[in-house]
Structure formats: C-alpha cells, structure tokens
Scaffold this motif. Structure first.
Motif: not given
Lengths: 710, 710
Positions: A191, A216, A219, A222-223, A226, A237-240, A456, B256-257, B461, B465
């Motif tokens: 981002p 924004f 973001l 990406v959100f 993911n 649920g894993d946003l990494s 990133e 996690l979310v 990194i 987010l």
C-alpha cells in the motif's frame, strides 16, 4: 446548509475511495484465482506428460511439446483477438498511459468499460499462455479504469446519476490516482509503495488530504484482497498475506559492508542490461510501427511469440543437462523430464510454473538448487523473450519479467561469490534479490517507489538500504544511455508530457518565444456563425474571450475596453451552449438560460459531441450568443515577458492546459498550451545535455490507437 | 560552457547532499554515544545504590533518592541555561518550526550556528537528565540547521565562499528538507520515512529530482550512522542496525481478522488520549505565556520538572509492589530495589534506563514480565510528566514519550486480551506496538510517514496494515476535538501558515475581498527619499513598481502607461541598491552598475541590514534610482475577480510570498500576501466546520522568541 454540503461531498469521497479499493481487489482476486487454477491444470498436465515420457525414448516428446505449444497459443489467441478487435487501448501494461493521464494528457479510450473487459480477458490469456509477462502493469491500468468508472457513476452507456460532483477532469484524476495505487497495493501487497508510485510517476502537487484518501483506498484494497485470498488458500481470517505477486517473506537477512561493492557492480550491470533492453525494444517498436500494421498481423505476432516461448522452453530443457538429485530442500513440484529416476530437471521445474513463482523460487530456494548453466541459459532466453513480448498487442506487465531476469543472473552472481569465498556461508537468494532490483530498476528507472514495493513484497526491511543504493545506481547508469522504458515510448508517440522541471538553459526564453500566435479570440457577445466556423476550423480546446468595445473618451474614468482580456471559454462549453441553442434572439431565452445550469455541463462530461454532429440553420447562424455568464472570468494569465521556467512551473504545479498571454494593456496577444511547452525537451545522452524542439503530435488519438504503448 | 555549468551545479548539489547526510549522521552518532555512556554511568550508580539499600531498612533510601534528583537536575540545568540564555530558538522539538519554514515562513534565529550548539548540548542534558523526552524532534531540527549551514557555505560569521549558487530561499529550502530527512533517517533508521515526513509535513510540490536527492541524503545518513555505531557496538562492518531510536526487530508477527476490532478500539482510545494531551498542553502553554516569562523562571521550571520526574519515579517504585521472580526471559539489567532476593522490581527496571530502551522492552519482553498495576501507574505518571515537559525551555522530542505511553497501555490491553481468551497464545508486545502507534498518532496526527517510520524502525512489514488503520482512525478521532500538537502551537503563535487546501466555502471570495489595499507602489525611476521613507514607514517585503507616465494620444498605437504594472521589487533588493548607492545622478554610475551583479545580492543573503542602519544624506535623498534593471519584470499577477481558491493554490503550489492584483487595464490595485490568505482558517470542531478570520501576527520575531514552540 453549505456546511452540510461540504461534509456530504467529503463523506462521498471517502465512500468512493472505499468502493474503488474493494472493486480493484475483487478483480485482482478473480484474476489470480482464475490464472492459478488454469496454470495448475496446464502445467500439471504438462508435467505428467513429460514425466511419463522420460521412461521411454525421446520420440514421445513430440506429443507433449505439441500440447505445450497449443496450450500457449490458445489463451493468447483469445486474449489478443479481444484486445486487437475490441479495444486496442488495452494492450501493453498501461503504466505509460497512466503516467500521461496523471500528467494531464488525455488518452482516448483509455478509461472505457470495454477496455477494462479486454484488459482482464487479455491478461488472463497472456498469463496462462506462458508469455514472459507479469500482471502488475495490467492491474495498474485496471485500477485506473475502476477509479474513473466508479467516481463518475457510469458504466459504459449507463448513467447512474450518482457522485455527480466528481464529474470534472481534476476530480477524476484524483480517483484514477487512487485506483492506480489500489492496483499496485493489490498486486504487490504494497500500500505504501502504491501511494509512492503515483507520486513518483504521476502527481505533481502533494495534496495531503488526497494522499490520505489514496492511502485509505490502497489499504482497503490490500485488506479485501487478503481476506478473499485467505479463504481461497484455506486460511480464512489470516490477513498476513502479501499481494498478488507474492515474493515470499525473506527473514533473517543481514549484510556486511564488504558486500556493498558487489551490490554496486550488480547495480551497474543491471543498469547496462536495462539500457540494452530499452534500446532493443525501441528498435522493435519502430519495426512494429512500420511492418506490423494490420490487425491480423498483430494477432499473428502474439501467437508466434506464444509458440516460440514454448519451443524455446523445450529446447532449453532438452539441450541443457541439469538433472539434480531430489533432496530435502528441493522445490515442491518437480519435473523429472529426461532425468533418471530420483532426479529432476531444474529448468523444466522453473518453466512449468508461473513467472512469479519462479521469482519466488530463485529468491528462496536453498543454495545448490540451481546449476550455473541452467540460470545462464534461462536468463539469456528469457531476456529476449521478454523484450520481444513487451509492446506486442496483448496486456503485459514488465515488472515480473524484469525481476525474473534479474533474480536469475543475481543468483548466478551469488553462486560465483560462494565459490570465491568457500568458507563463508552465503545465501544466493540475497544476491537474487539485489539482481532483481538492479534489473527492474535498469528497465523502468523508478527508485523510491520500487524500493518500497520490493521491501513490502518481500516483507524484509533490513535489505532496504542495499536495495535503494542498487536502484539509484542502476538508474544513473541506465540514464546515461537512454530514458526508462515508459518514458521512451511516451516520447516515441510524441505525447506532450511535461517533465518535472523546466529544461535547463531555458531561462532566456519568454512567453513571446513559446506562445502560439496568432490566437483565435471570441467576443463576449459573438455571432453563432462565427463560433461554429471557428470550431470547425481549429481543434483548440480553449478560446480567449475579449471585449472589443470602441474607444471611449480617454478623459473619462470609465475603462476603455479595446480588445482586452475578459475570460476563457472551453470548446466543450461552446458545444454545450450551441446544443442547448442559447441564442440571444430566442424569445424564450430567459427560460433556456434558467434550464441551463452546472448540471447540464456535468451531464455532458466527458463525452462532448463533435462540432460536426451539431445542426445549425442558416438563420441561427445570424443569431448571437452572450458568453459572459458561462466563461471563466479569471483564468491564469501571464505577460509577454514572463520567463519560460516560470510558465512551466505554473503549468506543472497547477495542471494547466491553457495560459493566456497578455500585453501591458491586458490585451490578448497569444496563448500557451501544453504542446508549446512540451516541444522543448531535454535529452541526457552519455552525460551530455541537449535541448531539442520536438514535433508534438496533433493527432494523439490516431497515433495512440494505431501504434500502441508498451 | 553553459552545459558545463549546469552539470557542475548538479554535481555540487549531490555533493552537498552527501555532506549533509554524513554530518547529520555524525552528530547523531556523537549524541547517542555520549547519552548512552552518561546514562549507563548514571543508572548503573543508581541501580547499585538502591540495590545495596534493599538489604537494610528503608531509611537509607534518602541518599540514593537525593542523588537521583541531583543527577536529573544537573544536566537539565546546564541544558536549560544554555538554551534560555544563548538561543531560545533551540527549545522544544523544532518540528513545528521546520513545518513553518518549509511552508515558506521564516523563523528568526532558527537556523543559526549558536542554535545548533544549544540544541545539541540541551538535548544531551534533557536526555541524560531523565526527562520525558525523545531525541527525534531535536534531530530533525539539527538536520535542518546542518542542511542550511552546509548549503550556504557559511558557519556563523565565516563565509567560505563555496556553493554560492545555492544562496536563495528556494534552494536553501531544498537543502533544509534534505537535512530534516537525514535527521529522521538517522533517528529512526527510516530513510523512506524521512522522505515521507518532509512531504507530509512540509513540501508542497513533489519535485522528483529533489526527492531523489533527499532520498540519497537520507541513505548516506543511515549508512554513516550505522557504520560508526557498528564500530561503537563492537560489530564493525555490520550495517543492519536500525537508527538511533532502535525499537528492535519484531519477527514472526501475524494477526488475525478478529483482532482488527480490538485495534480499532485502541486507535479510538489513542486518539482520545492524544486530544486530551494536546488540550492540556495548550492550557499549559497559555499559562506559561502569562506567568513564566522571565529567563530565571524558565530555567527554574525545567529544573523543577527534572526534580519532580525523579521524585515521581521514586514514589512509583516505593508504593507499587510489583516484585517479579527472576526468570529466563527477564530483561538484562534488573533492579532489586525493595524486593526480596531472587526478585526484582519491574518499575525500577523500567525507570532506570533511557525512555527508548523502555519502549523496546515493552514491545519485546515476554508475556508476564509486567504486572498490570505497574503499567497502569507508569502510564498515568508518564502521561502527565510528558505533557508538562512538552513546551518547556529545553530541547525535547514528543515521539518517544508518545510511543512509550502508548506501548504502556497497549501492553495493558494485551494482558487483558490474554486473560479474556486464556486458550489463545497472544504476544502482548503486539498490542504494545499498536498502542504506541495509536498514542503517537493521536498526538501528532501524522499517518503515512509515521506508518513507514514505525515499519522501518521495527523492521516488520506484516504489521504495516494494522498500524496504518490504527493511525488513520486515531487521527480521525483526534481531529474531531482539536488539531495536532504542532498545528495547535503554530496557530497559537499566529504564524501565517497556509493549509494544504483553500478553506471550503471560500469560493465566493475574490482577490478584491482579501487583498491589502491601498498598496504602496514605486515608480520605475523613483526618488531616493521616497524609497527610504517608504521602507521606514512599512515593513512589507515586496513592492509593485509601476509606470506613471502621462496619458498619450489615445489615437496613437503607442501603449498608454498610466499607472500600469511594470514589475516587483523586494525590500532586500532596495536595501542592497541603497547600500551600493546606485543613484542616477552619480558621475560614475556606469561603473557602479557594472560592479553590481548577482553576486552582490547573493553575498548579502540572507542577512540584509535594517533600513535604519543605512546612512542617506539630504542631498542623496533628492537623487533618483532607476529600478528597471533590478526588478522582477514578470511577477505572478491576478485579476480583481480571481477567486480565493485559485489564489490560494497559486501561493501553495508555487510558494509565493506576494501576488500583485491588477485591474482590467493592468493597473495595480492591490497586493495579496501570505498573511492575507492565512487569515482565513478553517476549524473542524466536533464535526462542525467553521471559517474564522484570524489575527495574524505582524511581529513574528518577537512572538516566537518570547513564547516558544513545543
């Protein structure tokens, strides 16, 4: 209630930003899932077929080779046909066009819905067809279209009558910026890199509130990306995750001071190779402009590239003996190919997957995974394939090919360093990363944004400093020979793009030297016939409105108004006025005037009819129109003596399109447009500066559509 | 040879950038080493004394407490005396002043050599004195001074006659930007963050070639800093350190979310707490302006803060029972204090080290290291101490205190989440990081740059987010109540700072409404007496030059030149001309003119003598001066009808100071200055917008020097 209005517009803006980010991410998700599934199927089949063959004699290789070529050609053909016949603006990466658009130059068809569809389909085609292309460039273009489309509340011919406040060039540009940043954010999971890229390549004025909104939007992108990809990969649920182009997290890397000189040498090499890539591509582009001009020829070229890609891949596998023993650290999906049992072919393994998986492998595979011969042959072949593909009539990104070539020779350097210093434990993946940065930097010549994008997308910050140094040196070296890939193509197409700064040595020039002269002016009350004739005669987009009243008594206090500047009116406004027939002689002129408000002009934006489509009767030609209520009463102006750099800064900082030049009596004497400024370009060539006066295309539409961007 | 000249100037620029980066880093190295050594000694002594005491009764605590207070007061006293008596401009962090300077407002004494010395000494004093301050703010100020000093080729009264091409406001501003970025780069090991911060807080035009140079300067700074600190830490050649404020590398974090809502709540809390911090500080500033006005009082206040800091620390340790068993994961240097053998006091351990080490511990220590009561009491005490210290007369940064407060309550939240969900393994350090971001974001209201700085200084990194989301929300919440800390203080001092965008609802205003009227103009050939009188009478910095020729024959083609705009001349130019006595009546006027070239004006920059210091005889007053060769012939102008937002954009994008307003006959009718624009400020207060007309200070010099920035 004006307070309420301001607040509502602000809220709407944030909401539109949210929508743009989400939609761009959804498209990215869709593309990545479709490409992944198709590639899995395709390369799975090929792996099986080739593996089955290795047990028997070599003859049986013909069938899988044929299938490979077919599987390359088919999706590429579909993609290319759609692009060439439906929307030529969808070919290439779109980065150059975005750059032009953000600079204030309109690119025809660039932001249409059919371009979006062609881009998505073509992109899936080129990616699954195994061409030497990436998806980041197209994602940037898709982001731009989504940004423009959503903010204008329109889809093709349908007008949803929402967000009507945003129907102006300036507002649209803001949302396109956001879409572009969202595209990069989704593509690389970067981002911050996205925001920086639009600043480095496009925006001229760092507007803080806009930057926040763009941030924004990135973001959200990406959100969203993911979240969905997490579900697809069975890790909800894993946003990494990091982005579409997942280069994999590189942990625990550190570097020592003696490695810096090696990195510098690699940067120099990357810059050189990048310059060669650009020069070759320029030559190729000239060839294409001359010889590959029919639609069929264009499709055929792309199909040929697809077939050659498969054949070259096959030859590499066939002739290079690089069988490796299966070990613990072996990559997941290996191909046995012509190797003995218990061994696998690294070349085949590298070729039977998408390009970005190859980049990831080159960065992460354990030392000893690749033989030097494999890497060397692969890099040379891929370099030429990528250069050939770049600029052909199918959506293609140049980031991943650049990274892959660089990672290839970077790893080769790493292996060399390992052999030179046997005692030290060295991770060749580290050199692959530096090589990737050097190569890509040498081709596109970005620095800050690319650094952040690489940081990133590898999730590693420790390596930031060497990456930056590498990129800066690669850019210096490359710029010694030519401009970056996108800039070169923009120049080839004679787009009136304004540089960041006025050319050096231009300070002796004044408005008088650069302005267009004579200018066509309109009177505040002008005859309809004169307006129509003028619009037919010239293609200009802005006209100065002057007051040609007679000389008054010089002793009175009243101002004399002989030929003095009164305002500026746009071609589009004149056409809207003519369409609405706002003629002073009409009996119902008051009612007509009342009906005509800002909404009328907004609804017409941005597709104004041509003057040729308007019907004006002979009688109407004798009527007059009062332009005063509609023109811009205080446009930016400059004097005859204003210096060129000052005018340039005015255009660049404020995004102007026209600047009226007046004399000391405020009388219009000339007009400066972007083209007048863009004529003066500076060329840095082997350390020499040269200022040249370019011929800038009057027919941007024709050129861009027939010649194409990379 | 002009080509050669352009190249030489470019090379010089890069070289100056290199010097700035290196010198800033050297100063940072020096400060960090000195502060480290002194703190080691100080806290080592205190640890020993307190530990020796724990074995006997409580009475023996008086001696170490006294020593603690003394060790706090002594360095703070030295620092404060030097700042108050030698250079008041060195107090506070300097961030607000840098913001003003980059916006185009000159701050007196801000870039002087004595300010640099006072800043360095004062900074060492405040840091070793155990005040609730950080060193990043002062590093920013130091960077600015170094950037200005080196680029001007001057050190105090000495002129080295180098880099004379850079002696103008615009060039100087570029180098100051670079110095600021280098300061941040060294302070946080965040070169990208440094570049972003000057963009977010200062620059208005994203100039690509400047940005590269600034980036290069930041890189050099990080590189130099790391090389030397590597030697100091006995790891020569290892460049993988991160900056002065080393927050430690946070590896292997993912989120996690379901944690996002928790982060959002924390962001809200951080924004609220930040707004309270700012409001309290504003109240305190008003109190200071009224009651703490003498120099002695100012020094005494700082000394009192130092004493109270030690006392509060002691009381916290004494009354809060937070003894912990020694474990494997225990921090390195523990203090036993009042605890039994085999145990240690976490509060004392946290207090007996520099603030940034405490931040690092809060982020990295294993779960269970801190008791909730320790964190709670610490946060409350530190919050008020930091708020009190901010704005007192000693160099102080607000970043580290913000991070420390936030890390404290963030870890508390982490402990709470752990208790609520006993099954899940949660690292409270993660919550400490989010808390730190929320708190600092709530106070300073930066987003993009702060995100990147935190990412770069934690080397992580993945957490980008959530940090971004936290910062954006904290900023929204905080802005609901008031502006950021630096903005509030800038407004309190009535600095004519221009916002990013024209205030909403200002589009009905035109040049006529905002311009200064009447204006003082000069004729192209003006009598010396009139010029001298005018300069004595008004403090303006720019004057319109007009041509008051008589009316010519209205029927001739010659232009009539009644009162028409001819150019703009600066106060400084007039004074230089008067000094050189360029009077038309002199016999040797040709020779005088010849001697007077651009070099004369450059040498005078930036310290022009006051008009009062010039001697003009009665006879000379009757002479005339021809201003034509020296004035700016084509300044930016606007019409009476030009709208306010358009004028605003012109000022903001081009960094203007004066804009001449002309009528339709190009006659001067008014003048717009920054002050005229800055009067109209928008206030966002609890979701309502209000436009107010401020009284802008005419006496910036007096105000800033007597009242001080935070």
């Amino acid at each position: 209630q004006t307070f309420v209005r301001v607040n509502r517009i602000q809220t709407q803006k944030w909401f539109v930003m949210f929508l743009i980010g989400a939609v761009v991410a959804l498209i990215a998700d869709m593309v990545v899932i479709v490409v992944d599934e198709i590639s899995e199927f395709k390369y799975g089949r090929l792996r099986d077929l080739f593996d089955r063959c290795s047990t028997t004699s070599g003859d049986c290789l013909v069938q899988p080779l044929g299938l490979w070529i077919l599987m390359n050609i088919l999706p590429v053909l579909i993609g290319s046909v759609i692009v060439v016949y439906m929307s030529p603006a969808a070919s290439g990466s779109g980065v150059a066009q975005v750059k032009c658009f953000l600079n204030g130059v309109k690119i025809p068809q660039f932001l249409r819905v059919q371009t979006l569809i062609a881009k998505i389909v073509g992109m899936v085609g080129s990616l699954t067809g195994g061409l030497a292309v990436g998806k980041e460039g197209p994602m940037i273009h898709i982001g731009a279209i989504v940004g423009a489309g959503i903010s204008q509340g329109r889809l093709g011919p349908f007008d949803f009558h929402v967000f009507e406040n945003f129907r102006s060039d300036a507002e649209k540009r803001d949302f396109v910026s956001a879409g572009v940043a969202a595209g990069i954010a989704a593509a690389f999971g970067a981002p911050v890199g996205g925001v920086l890229l639009i600043l480095e390549e496009g925006a001229s004025f760092w507007n803080q509130s806009l930057t926040w909104k763009v941030f924004f939007c990135s973001l959200v992108s990406v959100f969203t990306y993911n979240s969905i990809i997490g579900v697809y990969l069975d890790r909800p649920g894993d946003l990494s995750n990091s982005g579409l182009v997942n280069l994999g997290v590189m942990d625990n890397m550190s570097y020592l001071v003696y490695e810096i000189p090696i990195f510098l040498l690699m940067a120099t090499f990357g810059g050189l190779l990048g310059a060669i890539f650009v020069s070759l591509n320029v030559w190729l582009t000239a060839f294409r402009h001359k010889h590959i001009t029919s639609r069929v020829a264009r499709v055929l070229e792309v199909v040929l590239i697809a077939a050659v890609s498969a054949t070259v891949g096959f030859l590499l596998i066939y002739f290079i003996d690089d069988c490796q023993m299966m070990r613990d650290v072996t990559p997941q999906r290996t191909v046995q190919m012509l190797c003995s049992d218990g061994e696998y072919s690294t070349m085949a393994t590298m070729l039977f997957q998408t390009s970005e998986k190859s980049v990831r492998n080159l960065l992460h595979d354990a030392p000893g995974t690749y033989k030097p011969i494999t890497l060397g042959a692969f890099v040379i072949a891929y370099f030429f394939l990528a250069c050939w593909t770049c600029g052909s009539w199918i959506p293609s990104g140049q980031f991943i090919p650049g990274l892959l070539i660089g990672a290839g020779w970077g790893r080769l350097v790493g292996i060399g360093v390992m052999r030179l210093m046997p005692g030290v434990s060295i991770d060749p993946g580290r050199y692959a990363l530096i090589g990737a940065a050097a190569q890509l930097g040498g081709i596109v010549r970005m620095t800050i944004s690319l650094t952040v994008i690489l940081i990133e997308s590898t999730g590693n910050i420790t390596f930031g400093l060497p990456i930056m140094i590498t990129l800066i040196v690669a850019q210096w070296i490359g710029n010694w020979f030519n401009s970056g890939l996108f800039d070169v193509h923009i120049k080839l197409l004679r787009v009136p793009l304004l540089d960041w700064e006025p050319p050096p040595l231009s300070s002796h020039l004044t408005a008088k030297d650069v302005m267009s002269y004579p200018v066509y002016t309109l009177k505040t009350t002008e005859s309809v016939g004169a307006i129509v004739d003028l619009l037919h005669k010239v293609t200009h987009n802005g006209f100065a409105v002057v007051d040609e009243g007679e000389l008054r008594n010089p002793l009175s206090d009243e101002p004399d108004t002989f030929g003095q500047m009164r305002g500026l009116i746009l071609r589009s406004q004149l056409i809207t006025l003519l369409q609405a027939k706002v003629f002073d002689q009409r009996l119902d002129i008051a009612a007509v005037r009342k009906r005509l408000n800002i909404q009328t002009f907004r609804d017409a934006y941005p597709r104004f009819p041509s003057i040729k489509s308007l019907n004006v009767t002979e009688e109407e030609r004798r009527y007059t129109m009062n332009l005063t209520p509609y023109m811009n009463h205080s446009p930016y102006i400059c004097y005859l003596t204003t210096s060129f750099p000052r005018i340039f800064k005015l255009f660049r900082a404020l995004g102007l399109r026209h600047l009226v030049v007046v004399n000391n009596r405020n009388q219009v004497v000339g007009m400066v447009t972007r083209k007048d400024l863009a004529k003066f370009r500076v060329e840095m060539h082997r350390g020499k500066i040269k200022v040249e006066e370019l011929h800038i295309s009057n027919e941007l539409r024709a050129t861009t559509l027939t010649k194409g961007f990379p």
